[in-house]
Write a protein that holds these residues in place. Structure first.
Motif, short mmCIF file in Angstrom:
data_model
loop_
_atom_site.label_atom_id
_atom_site.label_comp_id
_atom_site.label_asym_id
_atom_site.label_seq_id
_atom_site.Cartn_x
_atom_site.Cartn_y
_atom_site.Cartn_z
N ALA A 173 0.71 -0.90 -0.42
CA ALA A 173 -0.26 0.09 0.12
C ALA A 173 0.85 0.93 0.26
N ARG A 174 1.77 1.55 1.00
CA ARG A 174 2.95 3.03 0.91
C ARG A 174 3.75 2.13 -0.37
N ALA A 175 3.70 1.43 -1.57
CA ALA A 175 4.92 0.88 -2.76
C ALA A 175 3.33 2.00 -3.56
N GLU A 176 2.37 1.55 -3.49
CA GLU A 176 1.27 2.78 -4.13
C GLU A 176 0.48 3.86 -4.05
N GLU A 177 1.14 4.33 -2.84
CA GLU A 177 0.52 5.39 -2.39
C GLU A 177 2.28 6.21 -2.83
N LEU A 178 3.43 5.78 -3.03
CA LEU A 178 5.06 6.42 -3.54
C LEU A 178 5.06 6.07 -4.54
N GLY A 179 3.28 5.66 -5.75
CA GLY A 179 3.56 5.59 -7.26
C GLY A 179 4.60 4.63 -7.10
N ARG A 180 5.15 3.43 -6.75
CA ARG A 180 5.90 2.38 -7.42
C ARG A 180 4.78 1.07 -7.10
N GLY A 181 4.07 1.02 -7.39
CA GLY A 181 2.90 0.34 -6.71
C GLY A 181 3.41 -1.46 -7.82
N GLU A 182 3.73 -0.86 -9.23
CA GLU A 182 4.56 -2.27 -9.75
C GLU A 182 5.59 -3.11 -8.64
N SER A 183 6.21 -1.92 -8.19
CA SER A 183 7.77 -2.56 -7.26
C SER A 183 7.18 -3.58 -6.55
N LEU A 184 5.85 -3.80 -6.22
CA LEU A 184 6.00 -4.55 -5.04
C LEU A 184 4.56 -5.62 -5.32
#
Ligand code: UGA
Length: 438
Positions: free
Chosen positions: A275-286
């Motif tokens: 969820a944090r990765a998505e907030e950071l605009g990096r949802g695809e990374s995780l």
């Protein structure tokens, strides 16, 4: 060193007692009066091997006290924040209410030279946000992030002799130096024993914690995914894990296939990290962590389906014995427990579930009073048409078919943790099914 520990749950209570055991003067704070009363009288409010012993010796030494009043932190120099960050209802994010409340509650009592030390598992970015808050309200105090890697069941040993220490410190070199010096004093014993120390920035310290748990969860789901393939090909995932585990780059630990991971950490941590990765605009990374979660949850469904299949197509009114409710042995913790989840699902299908556990019945009953709990294996298996071993407590691993076959109605067993000797059960005439092995 005078220390306060805010939050006396599975993490904080052990941390407080262990710090006192190391010779520090410690006050533990929690809002839960019952928990504080128990701890103050030297009783552990949950099951954790070794905790009652250090609570007793630390309380007797006068170095460990507990309070529900935040003002009791006055006079302490290092303040550990060890409150929970559970999954937010209706979301995958971490609920930061308790961390924010703990830090806000501390602010009025902070004095020059004090250090607030975050231990809770938090979304990356939290430490710098809280450091600014501390600076605003108490300019002479500082903040560091010192993630915790203890395992429930081994929490005392992991706290006193951790396998590594991580300090996330301020970008200001002077503040960083002071924070490091204070933490070195707190952890002097471990550092003298050459425990590896990584001193880094806030973001890295926060990420170390969630990455470690994400890696462990991925390792378990990896082997469970292979178990799914083994199940349709006749392979044996345990032998496979042994074989790949000999490669030291892979390693054998955390490669036990079974009903998957649970507990108050791995499941919610991988979700909050995603969820944090998505907030950071990096949802695809995780994005892969969603797959890790899905594989994990499929294992529970797999066991439910297998039970139905072994019971001839329906579980309704069939007697099912469940051995083990805690998310893992040596713990009474039932948070996100795969074992309890399976018991609840079978109960929902109309099965007559009788469940037992050496330590977790009280917690399981409080959450799922609809289940039928019994104290002994003999009571659980009586007239059962199928027996499920779901948490691998030592006493369940050592059960022999001869001990229970006179009690059951059907000689069928599912070994959810791959810990029984299949030949022994089959030779005794049982239908034995395991996870990812014949
Ligand atoms: C986990 C981490 O291991 C700790 O390092 C971390 O500090 C802690 O979370 C936390 O964040 O506080 P814990 O939740 O106590 O510790 O439990 P683990 O020993 O990691 O086990 C987690 C789950 O994985 C259990 O349900 C266990 O049965 C399962 N598991 C473990 C497997 O299914 N297979 C394995 O090979 C190993």
């Amino acid at each position: 060193m005078k220390i306060s520990v805010i939050g006396c749950g599975y993490l904080g209570a052990v941390h407080a007692a262990a710090m006192a055991e190391l010779g520090h003067d410690v006050v533990g704070i929690d809002v839960d009066e019952r928990k504080i009363d128990a701890l103050a009288s030297g009783q552990a409010p949950f099951f954790e091997p070794g905790l009652p012993e250090i609570l007793t010796s630390a309380s007797a030494s006068g170095r460990l006290t507990f309070s529900t009043d935040m003002a009791a932190v006055k006079g302490a120099t290092v303040h550990f924040v060890a409150v929970g960050t559970p999954q937010k209802p209706g979301s995958y994010s971490a609920d930061m209410t308790y961390v924010d409340a703990a830090v806000d509650g501390l602010l009025p009592y902070l004095q020059d030279g004090d250090l607030v030390v975050g231990k809770s598992t938090v979304p990356v970015g939290t430490a710098s946000r809280l450091a600014a808050k501390v600076k605003d309200s108490a300019p002479g105090a500082n903040l560091a992030w010192n993630p915790e890697f203890l395992r429930e069941g081994f929490a005392v040993q992991d706290t006193i002799s951790p396998d590594r220490l991580v300090y996330g410190v301020s970008p200001d070199p002077e503040v960083a130096g002071k924070s490091r010096a204070l933490l070195n004093e707190v952890y002097a014993k471990a550092l003298n024993e050459q425990t590896p120390l990584v001193v880094t920035d806030y973001a890295t310290a926060e990420l170390v914690k969630v990455s470690a748990n994400a890696f462990l969860a991925t390792k378990i789901s990896f082997i469970n995914a292979i178990a799914e393939i083994a199940e349709v090909t006749g392979g044996n995932v345990t032998e496979l894990a042994d074989a790949i585990g000999f490669d030291t780059r892979i390693g054998r630990r955390f490669l036990n296939a079974g009903i998957g991971f649970g507990g108050g950490c791995l499941p919610k941590d991988i979700r909050a990290f995603g969820a944090r990765a998505e907030e950071l605009g990096r949802g695809e990374s995780l994005a892969f962590l969603k797959e890790v979660d899905a594989i994990n949850l499929r294992r529970r469904q797999h066991v439910v389906d297998l039970v139905v299949e072994m019971l001839g197509g329906k579980a309704f009114e069939k007697r099912v014995a469940v051995l083990g409710l805690a998310f893992k042995p040596e713990s009474d913790d039932i948070r996100d427990s795969p074992s309890l989840d399976i018991a609840v699902q079978l109960n929902g299908l109309g099965a007559i579930v009788r469940a037992t556990d050496p330590e977790a019945i009280q917690n399981a009953h409080a959450k799922h009073p609809q289940l039928h709990f019994v104290d002994t294996v003999a009571e659980a298996v009586e007239d059962a048409e199928i027996v499920l071993l779901l948490t691998e407590w030592k006493e369940y691993r050592s059960i022999l078919p001869q001990q229970i076959e006179g009690l059951v109605a059907g000689k069928q067993i599912i070994d959810g943790r791959n810990v029984l000797d299949s030949a022994q059960w089959r030779d005794a005439g049982w239908t034995y099914r395991a996870m990812g092995r014949p």
